[in-house]
Design a protein around this motif. Structure first.
Motif, PDB file in Angstrom:
ATOM      1  N   HIS A  85     -50.498 -25.312  11.705  1.00 42.43           N
ATOM      2  CA  HIS A  85     -49.923 -26.568  11.215  1.00 42.43           C
ATOM      3  C   HIS A  85     -48.538 -26.829  11.804  1.00 42.43           C
ATOM      4  N   GLY A  86     -48.143 -26.060  12.811  1.00 41.75           N
ATOM      5  CA  GLY A  86     -46.849 -26.264  13.446  1.00 41.75           C
ATOM      6  C   GLY A  86     -45.672 -25.808  12.619  1.00 41.75           C
ATOM      7  N   VAL A  87     -45.888 -24.849  11.721  1.00 44.89           N
ATOM      8  CA  VAL A  87     -44.849 -24.364  10.817  1.00 44.89           C
ATOM      9  C   VAL A  87     -44.505 -22.915  11.155  1.00 44.89           C
ATOM     10  N   LYS A  88     -43.215 -22.570  11.111  1.00 47.40           N
ATOM     11  CA  LYS A  88     -42.773 -21.216  11.413  1.00 47.40           C
ATOM     12  C   LYS A  88     -42.792 -20.330  10.162  1.00 47.40           C
ATOM     13  N   VAL A  89     -42.809 -19.016  10.392  1.00 45.57           N
ATOM     14  CA  VAL A  89     -42.770 -18.047   9.293  1.00 45.57           C
ATOM     15  C   VAL A  89     -41.705 -17.004   9.587  1.00 45.57           C
ATOM     16  N   TYR A  90     -40.815 -16.803   8.613  1.00 47.29           N
ATOM     17  CA  TYR A  90     -39.774 -15.796   8.718  1.00 47.29           C
ATOM     18  C   TYR A  90     -40.046 -14.706   7.674  1.00 47.29           C
ATOM     19  N   VAL A  91     -39.838 -13.459   8.047  1.00 42.68           N
ATOM     20  CA  VAL A  91     -40.095 -12.329   7.153  1.00 42.68           C
ATOM     21  C   VAL A  91     -38.777 -11.693   6.745  1.00 42.68           C
ATOM     22  N   THR A  92     -38.578 -11.516   5.442  1.00 41.52           N
ATOM     23  CA  THR A  92     -37.353 -10.907   4.950  1.00 41.52           C
ATOM     24  C   THR A  92     -37.427  -9.385   5.060  1.00 41.52           C
ATOM     25  N   ALA A  93     -36.340  -8.810   5.559  1.00 41.86           N
ATOM     26  CA  ALA A  93     -36.160  -7.356   5.567  1.00 41.86           C
ATOM     27  C   ALA A  93     -34.683  -7.111   5.277  1.00 41.86           C
ATOM     28  N   ASN A  94     -34.230  -7.670   4.158  1.00 43.05           N
ATOM     29  CA  ASN A  94     -32.797  -7.790   3.918  1.00 43.05           C
ATOM     30  C   ASN A  94     -32.255  -6.864   2.834  1.00 43.05           C
ATOM     31  N   ILE A  95     -32.927  -5.736   2.596  1.00 45.69           N
ATOM     32  CA  ILE A  95     -32.346  -4.748   1.695  1.00 45.69           C
ATOM     33  C   ILE A  95     -31.113  -4.120   2.347  1.00 45.69           C
ATOM     34  N   LEU A  96     -30.254  -3.529   1.521  1.00 41.67           N
ATOM     35  CA  LEU A  96     -29.172  -2.688   2.015  1.00 41.67           C
ATOM     36  C   LEU A  96     -29.750  -1.277   2.125  1.00 41.67           C
ATOM     37  N   ALA A  97     -30.058  -0.874   3.338  1.00 42.08           N
ATOM     38  CA  ALA A  97     -30.877   0.324   3.563  1.00 42.08           C
ATOM     39  C   ALA A  97     -30.102   1.614   3.307  1.00 42.08           C
ATOM     40  N   HIS A  98     -30.817   2.613   2.800  1.00 42.71           N
ATOM     41  CA  HIS A  98     -30.316   3.973   2.674  1.00 42.71           C
ATOM     42  C   HIS A  98     -30.939   4.821   3.789  1.00 42.71           C
ATOM     43  N   ASN A  99     -30.443   6.038   3.942  1.00 40.54           N
ATOM     44  CA  ASN A  99     -30.924   6.903   5.023  1.00 40.54           C
ATOM     45  C   ASN A  99     -32.440   7.033   5.040  1.00 40.54           C
ATOM     46  N   ASP A 100     -33.017   7.208   3.849  1.00 37.75           N
ATOM     47  CA  ASP A 100     -34.460   7.442   3.757  1.00 37.75           C
ATOM     48  C   ASP A 100     -35.279   6.223   4.171  1.00 37.75           C
ATOM     49  N   ASP A 101     -34.654   5.048   4.224  1.00 41.02           N
ATOM     50  CA  ASP A 101     -35.383   3.825   4.573  1.00 41.02           C
ATOM     51  C   ASP A 101     -35.599   3.658   6.074  1.00 41.02           C
ATOM     52  N   LEU A 102     -34.727   4.250   6.884  1.00 39.00           N
ATOM     53  CA  LEU A 102     -34.661   3.869   8.297  1.00 39.00           C
ATOM     54  C   LEU A 102     -35.926   4.204   9.075  1.00 39.00           C
ATOM     55  N   LYS A 103     -36.517   5.368   8.828  1.00 37.12           N
ATOM     56  CA  LYS A 103     -37.728   5.743   9.555  1.00 37.12           C
ATOM     57  C   LYS A 103     -38.879   4.800   9.226  1.00 37.12           C
ATOM     58  N   GLU A 104     -39.017   4.483   7.937  1.00 38.01           N
ATOM     59  CA  GLU A 104     -40.101   3.578   7.524  1.00 38.01           C
ATOM     60  C   GLU A 104     -39.859   2.159   8.036  1.00 38.01           C
ATOM     61  N   ILE A 105     -38.600   1.756   8.089  1.00 40.50           N
ATOM     62  CA  ILE A 105     -38.290   0.421   8.626  1.00 40.50           C
ATOM     63  C   ILE A 105     -38.714   0.321  10.082  1.00 40.50           C
ATOM     64  N   ARG A 106     -38.481   1.362  10.835  1.00 38.81           N
ATOM     65  CA  ARG A 106     -38.908   1.367  12.234  1.00 38.81           C
ATOM     66  C   ARG A 106     -40.417   1.172  12.342  1.00 38.81           C
ATOM     67  N   THR A 107     -41.166   1.916  11.518  1.00 45.44           N
ATOM     68  CA  THR A 107     -42.626   1.790  11.520  1.00 45.44           C
ATOM     69  C   THR A 107     -43.055   0.376  11.121  1.00 45.44           C
ATOM     70  N   TYR A 108     -42.380  -0.164  10.108  1.00 42.60           N
ATOM     71  CA  TYR A 108     -42.685  -1.515   9.624  1.00 42.60           C
ATOM     72  C   TYR A 108     -42.449  -2.553  10.715  1.00 42.60           C
ATOM     73  N   PHE A 109     -41.345  -2.446  11.428  1.00 43.14           N
ATOM     74  CA  PHE A 109     -41.048  -3.399  12.495  1.00 43.14           C
ATOM     75  C   PHE A 109     -42.021  -3.262  13.666  1.00 43.14           C
ATOM     76  N   GLU A 110     -42.518  -2.065  13.893  1.00 45.74           N
ATOM     77  CA  GLU A 110     -43.550  -1.893  14.923  1.00 45.74           C
ATOM     78  C   GLU A 110     -44.802  -2.668  14.547  1.00 45.74           C
ATOM     79  N   GLU A 111     -45.155  -2.670  13.259  1.00 44.82           N
ATOM     80  CA  GLU A 111     -46.298  -3.453  12.789  1.00 44.82           C
ATOM     81  C   GLU A 111     -46.020  -4.953  12.928  1.00 44.82           C
ATOM     82  N   LEU A 112     -44.811  -5.360  12.542  1.00 43.35           N
ATOM     83  CA  LEU A 112     -44.473  -6.779  12.618  1.00 43.35           C
ATOM     84  C   LEU A 112     -44.468  -7.287  14.058  1.00 43.35           C
TER      85      LEU A 112
END
Length: 410
Positions: A58-85
């Motif tokens: 329909h000509g509409v864009k989609v933005y995905v939020t990843a706006n938590i304030l990350a802790h150390n334990d989040d970073l590895k999973e965030i990398r995996t998540y962004f690989e999927e995205l």
């Protein structure tokens, strides 16, 4: 003058489709992790793929939020998540944390990076910093006036976009940085789990009188001292555009389809009318004002746009929403027999007067002539939430039309 983007929230695939059909230029959503609305239904990978495909068709864009304030334990999973995205292909990521930003820049460089309001973006130096890092857009802090936003626009490159919240709930804390929820309930607002304690009722206790609770009064108007009105800038589209804002952002990833449809349709028409003719915009103002209150809201304010908010920005005597309409369902399909299939959201009955809300701006009053269950058995009412039904309203409807009922007392 830039034509602004209308950016609408969606907490589920169903709401995303409604946002698209009712006028969004872009939709922002959250995945199952790393966004700041953990209690929203959010999007599985399959729903995200389907939603992006529907929006792009329909000509509409989609933005995905990843706006938590990350802790150390989040970073590895965030990398995996962004690989999927990177495989799914949203149009942008909304990020607040510099470490998360760096991972996104490395893992999915072709996806635009937008800087969340959570990053406290209050001056053009901050905008220039993020631009140098590769950001395409920065979301301004809610605490900025239109004059400040205009000054930012004059001091940043033309291709760096400004996104600003123009409608929805206001947070009592600076750019949403709140510790109340974490302190009182152990659920961290900066990790997406806010319990909204700013809407609660408070009392005080004197040290030598334990158990004696005294209400907190402010100007003798009540006790809900943190409870802000909702932001609404529908009357100020010209000023928003003159400030150089590129994207008008609506708050509400936990809102219903009725709320999203109402706000999207109203702002869509207001923007389009103003772009066509300022006179048409002014002439249609009564329609915008009547429509924007057709969903739940907490009275309206213009926030910080025209100066520091006064005590009139707060609601001291209650923490409840105003509600003019009840959401009944979305039309999923219509047959040649005149029956329309819906998934019911609130009770309604045969003979009752309801309204059909259409994407183009029409609101059509109809009477419910018949209700049938999934096996085509007649029913007098539809009392069960999310039940699949067939309804006869006496008129032909289209997919994504919304059914609602006006309440007698608001």
């Amino acid at each position: 003058m830039r034509r602004p983007e209308l950016l609408i929230p969606a907490g589920s695939l169903e709401v995303l489709k409604i946002a698209v059909v009712f006028g969004a230029d872009a939709v922002y959503i959250g995945g199952e992790a790393f966004g700041l609305r953990a209690k929203a239904r959010n999007f599985s990978r399959k729903d995200m793929e389907d939603g992006i495909a529907f929006a792009h068709a329909h000509g509409v864009k989609v933005y995905v939020t990843a706006n938590i304030l990350a802790h150390n334990d989040d970073l590895k999973e965030i990398r995996t998540y962004f690989e999927e995205l990177s495989q799914i292909g949203p149009d942008a990521l909304i990020i607040s944390d510099p470490g998360v930003f760096a991972i996104a820049k490395e893992v999915c460089p072709r996806i635009e990076r937008h800087i969340s309001t959570q990053a406290n973006n209050t001056n053009y130096g901050t905008y220039l910093f993020w631009y140098a890092q590769g950001a395409r857009r920065v979301v301004s802090a809610r605490e900025l006036s239109l004059a400040e936003i205009g000054e930012i626009r004059k001091n940043i490159p033309d291709d760096l976009e400004i996104e600003t919240f123009v409608h929805g709930a206001m947070c009592i804390s600076y750019s949403g940085r709140c510790l109340l929820s974490n302190y009182l309930t152990g659920r961290d607002a900066n990790q997406g789990a806010c319990t909204h304690p700013c809407r609660w009722k408070y009392s005080i206790v004197e040290e030598t009188r334990p158990g004696e609770y005294m209400p907190v009064f402010e100007n003798e108007r009540g006790t809900y001292i943190f409870n802000s009105k909702d932001l609404c800038m529908i009357e100020h589209i010209p000023e928003l555009m003159e400030a150089g804002i590129d994207s008008f952002k609506i708050e509400g990833r936990m809102k219903t389809a009725l709320y999203v449809a109402t706000v999207a349709r109203t702002y869509r028409k207001a923007i389009d009318d103003y772009m066509e003719s300022p006179e048409k915009y002014r002439e249609n103002m009564p329609w915008y004002l009547s429509q924007i209150s057709n969903c739940t809201y907490r009275q309206f304010t213009t926030g910080f746009f025209f100066g520091k908010p006064s005590e009139e920005t707060q609601i001291y005597d209650n923490n409840t929403y105003l509600k003019e309409y009840t959401y009944l369902g979305i039309v999923e399909a219509c047959g040649k027999d005149g029956l329309c299939q819906i998934e019911q959201r609130n009770k309604f009955s045969v003979g009752e007067k309801i309204e059909v809300m259409k994407p183009g701006g029409e609101n059509i009053s109809v009477f419910v002539q018949g209700i049938l269950d999934d096996d085509k058995n007649a029913m007098e009412s539809a009392p069960h939430p999310r039940q699949k039904l067939f309804v006869d309203l006496g008129i032909s409807l289209e997919r994504y039309d919304i059914l609602r009922r006006k309440e007698e007392e608001c």
